[in-house]
Design a protein around this motif. Sequence first.
Motif, PDB file in Angstrom:
ATOM      1  N   VAL A  52       0.835  -1.200   0.000  1.00  0.00           N
ATOM      2  CA  VAL A  52       0.000   0.000   0.000  1.00  0.00           C
ATOM      3  C   VAL A  52       0.866   1.244   0.000  1.00  0.00           C
ATOM      4  O   VAL A  52       1.975   1.246   0.529  1.00  0.00           O
ATOM      5  N   VAL A  53       0.346   2.270  -0.639  1.00  0.00           N
ATOM      6  CA  VAL A  53       0.907   3.613  -0.524  1.00  0.00           C
ATOM      7  C   VAL A  53       0.076   4.324   0.529  1.00  0.00           C
ATOM      8  O   VAL A  53      -1.152   4.262   0.520  1.00  0.00           O
ATOM      9  N   ARG A  54       0.751   5.024   1.448  1.00  0.00           N
ATOM     10  CA  ARG A  54       0.042   5.549   2.615  1.00  0.00           C
ATOM     11  C   ARG A  54      -0.754   6.821   2.352  1.00  0.00           C
ATOM     12  O   ARG A  54      -1.817   7.005   2.900  1.00  0.00           O
ATOM     13  N   ARG A  55      -0.265   7.758   1.565  1.00  0.00           N
ATOM     14  CA  ARG A  55      -0.944   9.053   1.418  1.00  0.00           C
ATOM     15  C   ARG A  55      -1.105   9.392  -0.053  1.00  0.00           C
ATOM     16  O   ARG A  55      -0.129   9.785  -0.690  1.00  0.00           O
ATOM     17  N   PRO A  56      -2.338   9.313  -0.624  1.00  0.00           N
ATOM     18  CA  PRO A  56      -3.507   8.669  -0.014  1.00  0.00           C
ATOM     19  C   PRO A  56      -3.364   7.164  -0.055  1.00  0.00           C
ATOM     20  O   PRO A  56      -2.582   6.631  -0.846  1.00  0.00           O
ATOM     21  N   VAL A  57      -4.137   6.483   0.766  1.00  0.00           N
ATOM     22  CA  VAL A  57      -4.035   5.022   0.841  1.00  0.00           C
ATOM     23  C   VAL A  57      -4.546   4.400  -0.449  1.00  0.00           C
ATOM     24  O   VAL A  57      -5.678   4.643  -0.863  1.00  0.00           O
ATOM     25  N   ARG A  58      -3.701   3.616  -1.086  1.00  0.00           N
ATOM     26  CA  ARG A  58      -4.100   2.881  -2.282  1.00  0.00           C
ATOM     27  C   ARG A  58      -3.177   1.687  -2.448  1.00  0.00           C
ATOM     28  O   ARG A  58      -2.053   1.667  -1.911  1.00  0.00           O
ATOM     29  N   ALA A  59      -3.634   0.691  -3.179  1.00  0.00           N
ATOM     30  CA  ALA A  59      -2.844  -0.524  -3.372  1.00  0.00           C
ATOM     31  C   ALA A  59      -1.743  -0.281  -4.391  1.00  0.00           C
ATOM     32  O   ALA A  59      -1.939   0.419  -5.390  1.00  0.00           O
ATOM     33  N   THR A  60      -0.582  -0.871  -4.136  1.00  0.00           N
ATOM     34  CA  THR A  60       0.475  -0.924  -5.141  1.00  0.00           C
ATOM     35  C   THR A  60       0.151  -2.058  -6.114  1.00  0.00           C
ATOM     36  O   THR A  60      -0.847  -2.774  -5.951  1.00  0.00           O
ATOM     37  N   GLU A  61       1.006  -2.245  -7.110  1.00  0.00           N
ATOM     38  CA  GLU A  61       0.779  -3.370  -8.034  1.00  0.00           C
ATOM     39  C   GLU A  61       0.822  -4.695  -7.284  1.00  0.00           C
ATOM     40  O   GLU A  61      -0.008  -5.587  -7.532  1.00  0.00           O
ATOM     41  N   ALA A  62       1.798  -4.819  -6.353  1.00  0.00           N
ATOM     42  CA  ALA A  62       1.869  -6.049  -5.555  1.00  0.00           C
ATOM     43  C   ALA A  62       0.630  -6.184  -4.680  1.00  0.00           C
ATOM     44  O   ALA A  62       0.074  -7.285  -4.509  1.00  0.00           O
ATOM     45  N   GLY A  63       0.172  -5.057  -4.129  1.00  0.00           N
ATOM     46  CA  GLY A  63      -1.026  -5.083  -3.305  1.00  0.00           C
ATOM     47  C   GLY A  63      -2.250  -5.516  -4.086  1.00  0.00           C
ATOM     48  O   GLY A  63      -3.107  -6.247  -3.569  1.00  0.00           O
ATOM     49  N   GLN A  64      -2.350  -5.087  -5.340  1.00  0.00           N
ATOM     50  CA  GLN A  64      -3.494  -5.468  -6.152  1.00  0.00           C
ATOM     51  C   GLN A  64      -3.499  -6.966  -6.438  1.00  0.00           C
ATOM     52  O   GLN A  64      -4.561  -7.595  -6.474  1.00  0.00           O
ATOM     53  N   VAL A  65      -2.315  -7.543  -6.620  1.00  0.00           N
ATOM     54  CA  VAL A  65      -2.236  -9.001  -6.792  1.00  0.00           C
ATOM     55  C   VAL A  65      -2.804  -9.699  -5.567  1.00  0.00           C
ATOM     56  O   VAL A  65      -3.569 -10.669  -5.670  1.00  0.00           O
ATOM     57  N   LEU A  66      -2.455  -9.188  -4.383  1.00  0.00           N
ATOM     58  CA  LEU A  66      -2.958  -9.789  -3.154  1.00  0.00           C
ATOM     59  C   LEU A  66      -4.457  -9.560  -2.983  1.00  0.00           C
ATOM     60  O   LEU A  66      -5.174 -10.432  -2.484  1.00  0.00           O
ATOM     61  N   LEU A  67      -4.942  -8.394  -3.395  1.00  0.00           N
ATOM     62  CA  LEU A  67      -6.385  -8.131  -3.319  1.00  0.00           C
ATOM     63  C   LEU A  67      -7.157  -9.080  -4.230  1.00  0.00           C
ATOM     64  O   LEU A  67      -8.250  -9.555  -3.875  1.00  0.00           O
ATOM     65  N   ASP A  68      -6.600  -9.365  -5.407  1.00  0.00           N
ATOM     66  CA  ASP A  68      -7.241 -10.330  -6.299  1.00  0.00           C
ATOM     67  C   ASP A  68      -7.279 -11.715  -5.661  1.00  0.00           C
ATOM     68  O   ASP A  68      -8.273 -12.450  -5.780  1.00  0.00           O
ATOM     69  N   ALA A  69      -6.177 -12.062  -4.964  1.00  0.00           N
ATOM     70  CA  ALA A  69      -6.144 -13.358  -4.275  1.00  0.00           C
ATOM     71  C   ALA A  69      -7.177 -13.396  -3.154  1.00  0.00           C
ATOM     72  O   ALA A  69      -7.872 -14.406  -2.963  1.00  0.00           O
TER      73      ALA A  69
END
Length: 300
Positions: A52-69
């Motif tokens: 995640v990027v903290r300000r503003p909070v959003r998923a990184t590319e790696a985070g999006q992979v985990l969200l899909d999982a």
Amino acid sequence: MSWLFDPRHLLTLAAVVRLGSFAAAAEELGYTQSAVSQQVAELERRVGARVVVRRPVRATEAGQVLLDAEAAISASMSRAATELAALAEGTGGEVRLGAFISAAASIVPPALARLRASHPAVHITLRELEQRDTHALLFRGEIDLAITFDYEHAPESAPAGLVQEHLMDDPILVVLPVGHPLAGADSVAPADLPSDAWINTEVDVAGLTASAADGDRGSGHRLDFDGTDFRTALNLVAAGLGVALLPRLLLLDAPPSVVVLPMRQPELLRRLYTCRLDTTGVSASIRRLEVYLREAVAEL
């Protein structure tokens, strides 16, 4: 098999990104904000990348992979829970129905009344939903059955993993103030009215109304409505502020200050569906509710 990460940390990550706040995620999940931060940090340590990027909070590319999982895991767990409930085939349990406002106000009440009569021990929950939220709630197992819609001129398929069955066709009608010059007509075509007379809704009239080149009779006094609630558009028409295209379900109890007419050239349809997880087993109460919804539609 050893897991690279704890699936519970994925739920925490999903809440942080969805709510846009570590504090809000902590409140929803019942954790302290420190515990949420520690879980995200542990997840980043295990995958070796920021999620995640903290300000503003959003998923990184790696985070999006985990969200899909996480979405896939939640869908699998919801599907398993549904199939286990179907195996039990009991008369108790819970039925959670999601529906958009005009369906919730018209066809849902008689269907739920029948379900209450046939399955008195079932706990019933009805959630009024925005269409855009429905599929995600089904995948997360927060509702069991939903009423969804699309338009004949703009079809939308259900995502893989969901099954939808046609429930009814809901014609789109023209709604005018009672004193409008066309209120006594048998039907109205969008081109019969100037472009600036329309209050745009989800059923967009763009491209259907007359253009300036066609001799548009517009006065330049336009009301631009930025919203999705058909009831607001109906009330704007009732106040004499314009005309609108609205679905028939909404107009079953239209106020006396409006006139509802069929639309010609073209005729538009909103199509309603029941939608649920695509599972091999479906509980008896859900099956009965699907039947009762069809009975309610037939009685409109």
